[in-house]
Design a protein around this motif. Structure first.
Motif, short mmCIF file in Angstrom:
data_model
loop_
_atom_site.label_atom_id
_atom_site.label_comp_id
_atom_site.label_asym_id
_atom_site.label_seq_id
_atom_site.Cartn_x
_atom_site.Cartn_y
_atom_site.Cartn_z
N TYR A 31 0.82 -1.21 0.00
CA TYR A 31 0.00 0.00 0.00
C TYR A 31 0.86 1.26 0.00
N GLU A 32 1.89 1.27 0.79
CA GLU A 32 2.71 2.47 0.92
C GLU A 32 3.37 2.83 -0.41
N GLU A 33 3.92 1.83 -1.12
CA GLU A 33 4.51 2.10 -2.44
C GLU A 33 3.44 2.56 -3.43
N CYS A 34 2.28 1.94 -3.35
CA CYS A 34 1.17 2.31 -4.23
C CYS A 34 0.77 3.76 -3.98
N ALA A 35 0.71 4.16 -2.70
CA ALA A 35 0.34 5.53 -2.36
C ALA A 35 1.39 6.52 -2.85
N ASP A 36 2.68 6.14 -2.74
CA ASP A 36 3.74 7.02 -3.23
C ASP A 36 3.64 7.20 -4.74
N GLU A 37 3.38 6.10 -5.45
CA GLU A 37 3.22 6.20 -6.91
C GLU A 37 2.01 7.04 -7.27
N ALA A 38 0.93 6.90 -6.50
CA ALA A 38 -0.27 7.69 -6.77
C ALA A 38 0.02 9.18 -6.60
N LYS A 39 0.82 9.49 -5.59
CA LYS A 39 1.16 10.89 -5.33
C LYS A 39 1.98 11.48 -6.49
N LYS A 68 4.31 -1.96 8.97
CA LYS A 68 4.58 -1.61 10.36
C LYS A 68 5.96 -0.98 10.45
N ALA A 69 6.19 -0.16 11.45
CA ALA A 69 7.47 0.55 11.61
C ALA A 69 8.63 -0.42 11.81
#
Length: 180
Positions: free
Chosen positions: A24-32, A57-58
């Protein structure tokens, strides 16, 4: 629905190759970086949420948040495996059972309290008027009348005091009696 899913896939994530997000985090970065407007960014973020159930998770690993239980589960990857999904469903069934038991015990406690209150009210109505308890206090005995007319002949202090008080009383009583 299929047409809408196909169109959203074609818009943002219908491509393949090295730029495909792994979580999800990589997907959100690409979306941005790839979104040309706020509307497109919102669509891409929604798509990321649909593709990846877990969040990074951290300390490493992934966590899945089940909003129905308000509980987080540790999972191995960005999406729960079939075994993890069964564990989450089992935990949810236990959660529902606990909620049901809590609701039933609450209902039973309320019914018991209602019965006790009704019994108390019935007992209050059957008693009748309250009893009046009066203490038995004996009446004081009559004292003998004190005679002040005795003339003191000795020179004691009590005799002198009696003479003085009689003289003062007579002095104040005479004018008051005459004016009446």
């Amino acid at each position: 629905m299929a047409l809408l899913a196909g169109a959203s896939g074609w818009i943002g994530y219908g491509r393949s190759g090295p730029n495909v997000a792994k979580d999800y985090e990589e997907c959100a970065d690409e979306a941005k970086t790839n979104a040309s407007s706020d509307t497109e960014y919102s669509k891409l973020i929604i798509h990321c949420g649909e593709c990846f159930a877990g969040r990074r998770k951290a300390g490493g690993g992934y966590a899945y948040f089940d909003f129905m239980q308000n509980k987080t589960f540790d999972i191995a990857g960005p999406n729960p495996t079939e075994i993890e999904r069964k564990q989450i469903e089992s935990a949810y069934m236990e959660f529902l059972g606990a909620q049901r038991r809590e609701m039933l015990s609450s209902d039973l406690a309320k019914q018991q309290a209602d019965r006790e209150q009704a019994a108390w009210r019935a007992a209050q109505q059957d008693v009748g008027p309250p009893l009046v308890l009066t203490p038995k206090v004996p009446l004081p005995a009559k004292r003998p009348a004190v005679e002040h007319s005795k003339i003191c002949e000795d020179g004691s202090l009590s005799c002198g005091w009696a003479k003085l008080s009689t003289a003062v009383r007579n002095a104040f009583a005479s004018p008051a009696g005459a004016s009446r």
